[in-house]
Each structure stands twice: as structure tokens, then as C-alpha cells.
Enzyme design. Structure first.
Site, PDB file in Angstrom:
ATOM      1  N   TRP A 199     -19.078 -35.339 -16.030  1.00  0.00           N
ATOM      2  CA  TRP A 199     -19.570 -36.340 -16.970  1.00  0.00           C
ATOM      3  C   TRP A 199     -19.987 -35.622 -18.273  1.00  0.00           C
ATOM      4  O   TRP A 199     -20.623 -34.576 -18.241  1.00  0.00           O
ATOM      5  CB  TRP A 199     -20.774 -37.089 -16.379  1.00  0.00           C
ATOM      6  CG  TRP A 199     -21.412 -37.978 -17.395  1.00  0.00           C
ATOM      7  CD1 TRP A 199     -20.982 -39.205 -17.791  1.00  0.00           C
ATOM      8  CD2 TRP A 199     -22.580 -37.687 -18.175  1.00  0.00           C
ATOM      9  NE1 TRP A 199     -21.798 -39.697 -18.782  1.00  0.00           N
ATOM     10  CE2 TRP A 199     -22.795 -38.781 -19.040  1.00  0.00           C
ATOM     11  CE3 TRP A 199     -23.453 -36.587 -18.242  1.00  0.00           C
ATOM     12  CZ2 TRP A 199     -23.847 -38.836 -19.944  1.00  0.00           C
ATOM     13  CZ3 TRP A 199     -24.504 -36.633 -19.148  1.00  0.00           C
ATOM     14  CH2 TRP A 199     -24.698 -37.757 -19.979  1.00  0.00           C
ATOM     15  N   ASP A 366     -23.123 -53.527 -27.155  1.00  0.00           N
ATOM     16  CA  ASP A 366     -22.966 -52.798 -25.885  1.00  0.00           C
ATOM     17  C   ASP A 366     -23.864 -53.420 -24.820  1.00  0.00           C
ATOM     18  O   ASP A 366     -24.280 -54.590 -24.902  1.00  0.00           O
ATOM     19  CB  ASP A 366     -23.253 -51.304 -26.133  1.00  0.00           C
ATOM     20  CG  ASP A 366     -22.492 -50.384 -25.203  1.00  0.00           C
ATOM     21  OD1 ASP A 366     -22.927 -50.254 -24.046  1.00  0.00           O
ATOM     22  OD2 ASP A 366     -21.467 -49.811 -25.604  1.00  0.00           O
ATOM     23  N   ASP A 367     -24.199 -52.653 -23.831  1.00  0.00           N
ATOM     24  CA  ASP A 367     -24.955 -53.070 -22.649  1.00  0.00           C
ATOM     25  C   ASP A 367     -26.264 -53.783 -23.034  1.00  0.00           C
ATOM     26  O   ASP A 367     -26.849 -53.510 -24.075  1.00  0.00           O
ATOM     27  CB  ASP A 367     -25.279 -51.783 -21.864  1.00  0.00           C
ATOM     28  CG  ASP A 367     -25.653 -52.053 -20.433  1.00  0.00           C
ATOM     29  OD1 ASP A 367     -25.838 -53.217 -20.075  1.00  0.00           O
ATOM     30  OD2 ASP A 367     -25.765 -51.068 -19.676  1.00  0.00           O
ATOM     31  N   ARG A 443     -26.607 -45.368 -10.470  1.00  0.00           N
ATOM     32  CA  ARG A 443     -27.237 -46.058 -11.589  1.00  0.00           C
ATOM     33  C   ARG A 443     -27.784 -47.417 -11.137  1.00  0.00           C
ATOM     34  O   ARG A 443     -27.628 -48.420 -11.825  1.00  0.00           O
ATOM     35  CB  ARG A 443     -26.230 -46.251 -12.727  1.00  0.00           C
ATOM     36  CG  ARG A 443     -26.880 -46.318 -14.093  1.00  0.00           C
ATOM     37  CD  ARG A 443     -25.889 -46.780 -15.139  1.00  0.00           C
ATOM     38  NE  ARG A 443     -26.455 -46.679 -16.462  1.00  0.00           N
ATOM     39  CZ  ARG A 443     -26.042 -47.355 -17.508  1.00  0.00           C
ATOM     40  NH1 ARG A 443     -25.022 -48.186 -17.393  1.00  0.00           N
ATOM     41  NH2 ARG A 443     -26.609 -47.204 -18.677  1.00  0.00           N
ATOM     42  N   TRP A 477     -14.726 -52.263 -21.703  1.00  0.00           N
ATOM     43  CA  TRP A 477     -14.746 -52.461 -20.248  1.00  0.00           C
ATOM     44  C   TRP A 477     -15.244 -51.172 -19.614  1.00  0.00           C
ATOM     45  O   TRP A 477     -14.520 -50.192 -19.513  1.00  0.00           O
ATOM     46  CB  TRP A 477     -13.327 -52.800 -19.779  1.00  0.00           C
ATOM     47  CG  TRP A 477     -13.133 -52.993 -18.314  1.00  0.00           C
ATOM     48  CD1 TRP A 477     -13.654 -52.246 -17.291  1.00  0.00           C
ATOM     49  CD2 TRP A 477     -12.322 -53.989 -17.683  1.00  0.00           C
ATOM     50  NE1 TRP A 477     -13.219 -52.722 -16.079  1.00  0.00           N
ATOM     51  CE2 TRP A 477     -12.396 -53.776 -16.282  1.00  0.00           C
ATOM     52  CE3 TRP A 477     -11.524 -55.026 -18.168  1.00  0.00           C
ATOM     53  CZ2 TRP A 477     -11.699 -54.577 -15.374  1.00  0.00           C
ATOM     54  CZ3 TRP A 477     -10.831 -55.810 -17.260  1.00  0.00           C
ATOM     55  CH2 TRP A 477     -10.932 -55.593 -15.879  1.00  0.00           C
ATOM     56  N   ASP A 478     -16.504 -51.203 -19.181  1.00  0.00           N
ATOM     57  CA  ASP A 478     -17.151 -50.000 -18.668  1.00  0.00           C
ATOM     58  C   ASP A 478     -17.077 -49.966 -17.139  1.00  0.00           C
ATOM     59  O   ASP A 478     -16.796 -50.989 -16.487  1.00  0.00           O
ATOM     60  CB  ASP A 478     -18.615 -50.007 -19.135  1.00  0.00           C
ATOM     61  CG  ASP A 478     -19.225 -48.626 -19.234  1.00  0.00           C
ATOM     62  OD1 ASP A 478     -18.632 -47.679 -18.700  1.00  0.00           O
ATOM     63  OD2 ASP A 478     -20.316 -48.516 -19.832  1.00  0.00           O
ATOM     64  N   MET A 479     -17.367 -48.827 -16.540  1.00  0.00           N
ATOM     65  CA  MET A 479     -17.354 -48.664 -15.074  1.00  0.00           C
ATOM     66  C   MET A 479     -18.163 -47.408 -14.792  1.00  0.00           C
ATOM     67  O   MET A 479     -17.700 -46.309 -15.049  1.00  0.00           O
ATOM     68  CB  MET A 479     -15.890 -48.507 -14.638  1.00  0.00           C
ATOM     69  CG  MET A 479     -15.630 -48.610 -13.176  1.00  0.00           C
ATOM     70  SD  MET A 479     -15.817 -47.015 -12.373  1.00  0.00           S
ATOM     71  CE  MET A 479     -15.164 -47.361 -10.789  1.00  0.00           C
ATOM     72  N   ASN A 480     -19.400 -47.604 -14.305  1.00  0.00           N
ATOM     73  CA  ASN A 480     -20.351 -46.493 -14.329  1.00  0.00           C
ATOM     74  C   ASN A 480     -20.708 -45.853 -12.993  1.00  0.00           C
ATOM     75  O   ASN A 480     -21.736 -45.189 -12.895  1.00  0.00           O
ATOM     76  CB  ASN A 480     -21.635 -46.944 -15.030  1.00  0.00           C
ATOM     77  CG  ASN A 480     -21.425 -47.027 -16.529  1.00  0.00           C
ATOM     78  OD1 ASN A 480     -21.035 -46.047 -17.152  1.00  0.00           O
ATOM     79  ND2 ASN A 480     -21.647 -48.189 -17.102  1.00  0.00           N
ATOM     80  N   CYS A 526     -13.544 -47.660 -20.480  1.00  0.00           N
ATOM     81  CA  CYS A 526     -14.661 -46.730 -20.484  1.00  0.00           C
ATOM     82  C   CYS A 526     -15.098 -46.562 -19.037  1.00  0.00           C
ATOM     83  O   CYS A 526     -15.012 -47.505 -18.253  1.00  0.00           O
ATOM     84  CB  CYS A 526     -15.788 -47.325 -21.326  1.00  0.00           C
ATOM     85  SG  CYS A 526     -17.304 -46.359 -21.303  1.00  0.00           S
ATOM     86  N   ASP A 548     -19.006 -39.715 -22.990  1.00  0.00           N
ATOM     87  CA  ASP A 548     -20.354 -40.093 -23.414  1.00  0.00           C
ATOM     88  C   ASP A 548     -20.982 -39.004 -24.268  1.00  0.00           C
ATOM     89  O   ASP A 548     -22.080 -39.182 -24.785  1.00  0.00           O
ATOM     90  CB  ASP A 548     -21.242 -40.345 -22.187  1.00  0.00           C
ATOM     91  CG  ASP A 548     -21.196 -41.800 -21.761  1.00  0.00           C
ATOM     92  OD1 ASP A 548     -20.637 -42.627 -22.508  1.00  0.00           O
ATOM     93  OD2 ASP A 548     -21.708 -42.114 -20.674  1.00  0.00           O
TER      94      ASP A 548
HETATM   95  C1  DGJ Z   1     -21.705 -45.859 -20.279  1.00  0.00           C
HETATM   96  C2  DGJ Z   1     -20.847 -45.834 -21.508  1.00  0.00           C
HETATM   97  O1  DGJ Z   1     -20.023 -44.712 -21.508  1.00  0.00           O
HETATM   98  C3  DGJ Z   1     -21.732 -45.895 -22.733  1.00  0.00           C
HETATM   99  O2  DGJ Z   1     -20.962 -45.782 -23.887  1.00  0.00           O
HETATM  100  C4  DGJ Z   1     -22.500 -47.176 -22.705  1.00  0.00           C
HETATM  101  O3  DGJ Z   1     -21.639 -48.266 -22.824  1.00  0.00           O
HETATM  102  C5  DGJ Z   1     -23.318 -47.271 -21.425  1.00  0.00           C
HETATM  103  N1  DGJ Z   1     -22.500 -47.062 -20.267  1.00  0.00           N
HETATM  104  C6  DGJ Z   1     -24.008 -48.599 -21.323  1.00  0.00           C
HETATM  105  O4  DGJ Z   1     -24.638 -48.764 -20.135  1.00  0.00           O
END
Ligand code: DGJ
Length: 744
Positions: A199, A366-367, A443, A477-480, A526, A548
Site C-alpha cells: 500500500w 470523496d468519501d 478498515r 469506484w473505491d475498494m479498500n 481505485c 494513495d
Molecule cells: C482510499 C482511496 O485510495 C482514497 O483516495 C480515498 O478515496 C479513501 N479511500 C476514502 O476512504
């Protein structure tokens, strides 16, 4: 482009520059002959097959002491007879046996290229752009048919491969390994190149010499991952960025993968690429079909940069698609690093207003805008605006942004849910989890089971309601988090090995449905930055958030490494605030702008907090980017100096006809009284005169000089005395300059 020697059963794919050859062995299996620079199409090549009587070998037929699959280079190897290397295919029947022998049945040549159902894939716009060879193989004993598909492109030195399996028997079969591609090279004297990291430091270039045994990178996390990219290259020891043979293998897929190079005891090299067999088991019921993801292999004798051009050309023009493929991308501003979760509508409008004054075209929220999302412990899954932050909803905010003359974009994390959400309270069963075990969180969130169509439907309906109600031009479109405790409540025990793949098919399905419903929507993928930056995603989202880590100096390596496979138009790159939130570094605003501009350009800071001087610089950057973005999206990209190897990073983007180029040079740490420096350029017309402009330089030179002697670098950084500086020279870390090279 495809020649078949019917007498010798040799298939030759060639396009004027590159050849790929294989043949049908007497036993019916396919043998590999050659991959590399083009060989003549009327040649005879069967003598290339090398087999000799050797000790300690298992031979196929009694009385024959020469023929062993262990010695034969193969095309799509199976396990169980006499080849002891890793196979491309492993299949088990209900009798428990894993033996499999695919025999040649016939072939078909198809003009152009067929789409892969439910999967991302390269494509053609006209049939003449490519030709596809389909080879039909059959394991008669099991009734398993395998159709090996090879597409060779006319204008690009690439072959796209995939395999379709059909169970023609009467009993269920289990695919335990079904690679998309396998190639046996005659020798293993190569170095492998991989893109690995973590990361916030994704896709570092790692080169290692191949040794006997297996060299591999993989993911078993459910996403292609920050750790390793679904890619592998081979180069000779003397291959450089611009000379020598290089082969690249890239998987058009976003889930678990394996990229492997195996050198055997005879120094034969087997490369394979596909879905990671670990955790994979696909049940093929009688009549059932399974299609592997597409794998793309490219060749170049112009070094690693030549390999990258092949990928860039194909992925930019024939993988990315739709409305945004060839369009100049809007300069965007994203509020994440500036505000995190803490904002209300008026703050956002003020933020956007300043951006509009600087010429920025798209505001991305964003979020934090939905459900009870005031921190990362709640809200995911509830895609409805939070009235405390957005009293007029997304519609109202989007209208205010549009009234400023900007476009509006919105963040989603469609695949996830928090325990503290209405969606989880209503459907706790929607998450991926193993019954009776507690699910791990990442998270504070859980992964929705996208292998289930009803779960995908639920999220689609929520997203559709928003996108059709408000003027939203872009989504991020995020995925964390990665998948753990992988198990789907909707599948029986003998299909649990399908969950990872079905999950990704669900992700692709949601993408496809959104694109169909909103064809002009720009999607940026993302995954906590670059955790799913792969060719699969590029089919749906023409740009992705690269990392990030937004620090310009860290980004030198991240973007340089990413460019091995992916075009710069696909790399989201933003100017962020200093000190940088990830590494605490201070860098000049010019450097941040210069590095971000060789990407899908934007800002990620509160412009209201900048000084007048910095704001002036931002306005100039936006003007410069708009003047040059066509070149930056469509030009040829050359890596000139590697940040992995020294104190400088340099790259060039040139018009394909050599009429113009932009050269970005960044010196990482300053040095005092250093040498004079020149930087040989590439891709210019040797007979054309160019004007070179930079902040401090202006001169004219012919292309031959610029490519041989080199561009003369302005050298204040190394101690050149500047008038008015008191004669001590000027030193500063993290300096960067863009040189414009304009054909006269
Ligand atoms: C992870 C993304 O990579 C960031 O740019 C941001 O959108 C955060 N998530 C928001 O939770």
C-alpha cells in the site's frame, strides 16, 4: 496473419514483425516452436523440436526411447503422463483421477476477435485489425473440450490468449487449474521483471535472474493487489530500456492471479499466467462451460520501453473503450486529503469555487457523503446522502457545482458494507463469511458477496437511483480491503472454490450495467490507491487512482513502474498539500505539478489555503496541462532516467510523428557544483530543427543532436551561479523542470 502448414500441422501467427509458432505432435498434443522476431512464413520448422534419449526419463510409448513430454516444449501442458513441470490445466473427475490428455481436433481462423462473455478483453473495431486462431482440443476419456484462442494484432506486437472449456461428458468435472496462457521458451537465460510493492508504494520494478525452479508472483487476496501486479516480463541480461529482446505477459483480470516462470533441468523455461490455482476449483457440470480471463503477451526487440509501447498502444486503444477512451480528461479536484470526512455542503462549494477560478473542470466529492459516514466505522452500503452534511442532497450539491461551470463527480465503495449500516442490519447474510467463524474486518468493513446476483442488484439499484437523479459526470469506484474467510452462502460445498472468481465476475457485471445505463460516465477505479490497478479494470475505467501516496518524489517511482504496462492516460495523479500527508515531505509546487501532469491530472488539496504565489503556479499548471493534454493522453511515452537507479527521473512524451515532445526531468536530492548534464531524447525527427523551451532555457537544435548529444539540461541545481544570488549558486532538493521540444 495466420499461416497453417497443413502437411506439418504447424500454426504460424505473424504480423510482419513478430512470429509465434506451434505444431501438433504425433500424439495429438500441441508443441511449442518459437516466439520472437518474425520468421519467414514459408519456412519449415519441425526440426526445431529437440528430443534425445536421456537417462532417468519417463517415455510415452513402449519401445520409443526418445519421446517424453518432459523433453518437449509444449503449448498447453497437462499433468500426469511424463511432463513433471507445472501444468497449465489440472482437472479432476468424480473418479478422483487427475490425469488429462488433450488431443488436437481441428482449427478455425476467424477474422477479427470475439468478445469474452462477462470478462474484460481487448477488442477490434474492424475485422482487419486482427485474426483469431481457435484450436479445438479434446480429452476423449473425460469428454473435456478445450478451445485455445489466439488473437494476433496487425498494428501491435501482441497476442491475446484465452481458453474455453466445455464438459461434453456425462459426469461433472472439476477444474483445479486453468491457466490463460503457457509458453515454453527454449532457454531460461533471462531476467524476470515484476511490479511489486505494498500500500502507498505500489509497482516498484524488481528484476531478478531466473534460476532453476520457479520464480512467481501472485495474489490470493481477491483483488489483484498492491503487493504484486498481474504481470511478468522477461528480458535478456543485456536488454536495456531501449535495446534488446523483452517479452511481457499481462493478465486482463482483477482477482487472484499467478504469474510464474519455471526453469527446468534442461534450462527450458515455462511461463504461465492465469487465475491463481490456489483457492480455485470450478465445477463443470455436463454441458457446462468455463472461460479463462484473457492474457496478453507482447514482444519487442526495443527493450523494456518497446515492450511498454506495445502494451500502451493496445490497452489505450483496444482495451479501454467507450466515450472517454480518446477524450481529453478533465482536470479534477478531489476533497479527500483536504477534508477527510469533515465537511458540509457550503465548505464543498467554497472549495470548488476556488478550483473553478483556477480553471479546474471537475469537482469530486470523496468519501463521507452518505449514510452515517462520519468516520470509517459506519455507512458503507447505504448510498443515500447524509442530510446533516448535504441538506439539498447530492442533486442539490451537483446543481451548485454545475452552476459554477464545473462537472460533478462522486465517490462510491460499492463492494463493501459496515456493520453499522442499514444494509447490514437488513441483510447481515450479504457478506462473504464462513459459517460458524467470525469474519475478519479491514478498515472496519466487510466485503459484500458479489458472487450473488441479488447482492449486485441491490447495489446497482442504489447507485442507479443516485446517478439518474443528479447530474453526476464521474465516479470514483473505491475498494479498500481484501477478501478473507472466503465462502458464499449461496453456493454448495463443491462450488466454494468458485467464489473468488464469481466475485470478480459480479464486480465486472456491475461495471458493465452502469456503463450501459450511463455511457458518458467517467469511471476512475481505485483500491486504497493502486490495489486493483490492472488491465481488467482498464476495460471499464479508463483511469485509476495510481496510489494513495501523492508525494511527488514517491510518485516518481510509482508512476515510472506503473508505466511498464499501463499508459500514462490511465494513471490518476494529483497535486496535494505540503507537508505531504503520507511522507511529510515538502516539495515545490512546480515539481508536484510536473510529476502529476504526466497522468490523469488533478488536485487534492484546499486551494483556499495556498499563497498567492502558489495559486498563480496552479493556474499556470492548469493552462499548460490543457494545452498539452492531448499529447499527454495520446503520445508515445519514453522512460529516460530511472528513479530506481539514481538521483534523477526523466521521461518524455512525444507526438508519434516526432513533431513535438515534453520532457520531464526531476532531480531528487540537490547536489553542489556537479557535472554538466545532457539527456539524449528519443522519437524525434533527426532532420528536423526544434526549439527547446524551459523555465530557464531557450535554444534551437536538430533532432539528430537532441537524440545523440542530448538535450542540454539547465543545471542550477548543481550549483550554477544565478545572477543576483550572491554568487553562491542555488540548491534545492526535489527540483523538476518540463522542457518543451517543438518542431519548427
Ligand atoms: C482510499 C482511496 O485510495 C482514497 O483516495 C480515498 O478515496 C479513501 N479511500 C476514502 O476512504
Amino acid at each position: 496473419m495466420i499461416t497453417v502448414n497443413e502437411k506439418e500441422h504447424v500454426f504460424h501467427l505473424h504480423n510482419g514483425r513478430m512470429s509465434y509458432l506451434f505444431y501438433v505432435m504425433d500424439s495429438g498434443q500441441l508443441g511449442h516452436l518459437y516466439f520472437g522476431k518474425e520468421l519467414r512464413s514459408d519456412g519449415s520448422y519441425l526440426h526445431m523440436v529437440e528430443k534425445a534419449h536421456r537417462p532417468m526419463t519417463t517415455y510415452i510409448t513402449e519401445g520409443d526411447l526418445y519421446t517424453s513430454y518432459e523433453h518437449l516444449r509444449q503449448e498447453y501442458p497437462t499433468y500426469g503422463t511424463s511432463d513433471y513441470r507445472y501444468p497449465a490445466l489440472e482437472v479432476q473427475g468424480t473418479d478422483g483421477s487427475t490425469l488429462c490428455k488433450l488431443e488436437y481436433q481441428g482449427y478455425e481462423i476467424i477474422p477479427g476477435k470475439k468478445p469474452l462473455p462477462g470478462l474484460p478483453a481487448t477488442y477490434v473495431e474492424e475485422k482487419g485489425e486482427a485474426e483469431t486462431l481457435e484450436i479445438r482440443m479434446l480429452d476423449q476419456w473425460r469428454g473435456l473440450e478445450a478451445v485455445l484462442s489466439y488473437t494476433i494484432f496487425r498494428d501491435c506486437d501482441a497476442i491475446a490468449r484465452s481458453v474455453r472449456f466445455i464438459n461434453k461428458g456425462e459426469e461433472a468435472l472439476f477444474l483445479d487449474r486453468a491457466m490463460s496462457l503457457s509458453v515454453d521458451f527454449p532457454d531460461g537465460d533471462y531476467e524476470s521483471v515484476q511490479l511489486s510493492g505494498s500500500w502507498a508504494r505500489e509497482r516498484s520494478i524488481i528484476t531478478r535472474p531466473l534460476q532453476p525452479g520457479v520464480t512467481a508472483v501472485s495474489s490470493m487476496r481477491g483483488n489483484s493487489s498492491h503487493q504484486h501486479n498481474p504481470f511478468l516480463a522477461l528480458k535478456r541480461r543485456h536488454t536495456t530500456e531501449h535495446t534488446g529482446d523483452a517479452y511481457g505477459f499481462s493478465l486482463v483480470y482483477s482477482g487472484n492471479f499467478l504469474a510464474q516462470a519455471e526453469v527446468d533441468n534442461y534450462n527450458v523455461l515455462r511461463v504461465m499466467l492465469g487465475i491463481n490455482p490456489f483457492g480455485f476449483r470450478w465445477k463443470l457440470a455436463p454441458g457446462g462451460e468455463f472461460v479463462t480471463p484473457e492474457a496478453v503477451m507482447v514482444w519487442s526487440n526495443q527493450g523494456l520501453n518497446g515492450m511498454s509501447w506495445q502494451f500502451h498502444a493496445l490497452y489505450k486503444n483496444r482495451l479501454a473503450r467507450g466515450y472517454w477512451r480518446d477524450k481529453e480528461r478533465p482536470v479534477l479536484i478531489n476533497n479527500w486529503e483536504a477534508t477527510m470526512f469533515d465537511y458540509v455542503e457550503d465548505d464543498l462549494v467554497r472549495f470548488a469555487q476556488k478550483a473553478q477560478e483556477c480553471g479546474i473542470e471537475l469537482f469530486v466529492l470523496d468519501d463521507g457523503w452518505f449514510g452515517a459516514r462520519n468516520n470509517d466505522r459506519a455507512g458503507l452500503g447505504d448510498w443515500k446522502p447524509n442530510p446533516a452534511k448535504l441538506p439539498n442532497g447530492i442533486k442539490g450539491l451537483a446543481e451548485r457545482i454545475e452552476a459554477l461551470g464545473m462537472k460533478f463527480g462522486l465517490w462510491f465503495e460499492p463492494e463493501m458494507v459496515n456493520r453499522d449500516s442499514d444494509l447490514f442490519r437488513t441483510h447481515p447474510d450479504y457478506i462473504i463469511q464462513t459459517p460458524g467463524r467470525s469474519p475478519s474486518h479491514g478498515r472496519n468493513q466487510f466485503v459484500l458477496d458479489f458472487s450473488r446476483p441479488e447482492v449486485v442488484d441491490e447495489i446497482y439499484n442504489q447507485m442507479y437511483a443516485l446517478l439518474s437523479n443528479a447530474k453526476i459526470s464521474y465516479i470514483k469506484w473505491d475498494m479498500n480491503r481484501s477478501i478473507s474467510e472466503c465462502y458464499s452462502a449461496s453456493l454448495p460445498a463443491d462450488q466454494q472454490g468458485e467464489v473468488f472468481h464469481r466475485y470478480i465476475l459480479g464486480v465486472y457485471d456491475l461495471h458493465e450495467r452502469l456503463i450501459r445505463a450511463f455511457p458518458e460516465l467517467l469511471i476512475e477505479s481505485c483500491s486504497s490507491g493502486g490495489g486493483r490497478f490492472d488491465a481488467g479494470m482498464l476495460y471499464y475505467a479508463p483511469q485509476g487512482w495510481t496510489s494513495d501516496d501523492s508525494d511527488a518524489i514517491e510518485r516518481l517511482k510509482i508512476q515510472y513502474g506503473t508505466s511498464l504496462v499501463y499508459p500514462i492516460s490511465s494513471m490518476g495523479a494529483h497535486v496535494s498539500a505540503c507537508p505531504n500527508s503520507q511522507v511529510g515531505r515538502n516539495t515545490p509546487i512546480e515539481t508536484r505539478g510536473n510529476v502529476a501532469m504526466t497522468g490523469a491530472f488533478g488536485y487534492e488539496l484546499d486551494l483556499n489555503k495556498l499563497s498567492e504565489e502558489e495559486l498563480k503556479a496552479v493556474k499556470q499548471q492548469v493552462v499548460f496541462y490543457k494545452q498539452n493534454r492531448k499529447l499527454l493522453v495520446q503520445g508515445a511515452f519514453y522512460r529516460l532516467l530511472s528513479p530506481f537507479e539514481g538521483n534523477f527521473a526523466a521521461w518524455e512524451v512525444a507526438e508519434h510523428d516526432g513533431s513535438r515532445a515534453l520532457v520531464t526531468v526531476t532531480r531528487i536530492l540537490s547536489e553542489i557544483n556537479g557535472p554538466y548534464r545532457r539527456l539524449p531524447l528519443l522519437g524525434l525527427d533527426p532532420d528536423r530543427k526544434y526549439h527547446i523551451y524551459s523555465k530557464y532555457l531557450s535554444y534551437e537544435a536538430y533532432g539528430d543532436e537532441l537524440m545523440q548529444f542530448g538535450l542540454m539540461l539547465e543545471d542550477q541545481a548543481s550549483g550554477q551561479i544565478i545572477e543576483g544570488s550572491g554568487g553562491s549558486g542555488s540548491c534545492e532538493d526535489f527540483r523538476s523542470l518540463v522542457y518543451e521540444v517543438v518542431g519548427l
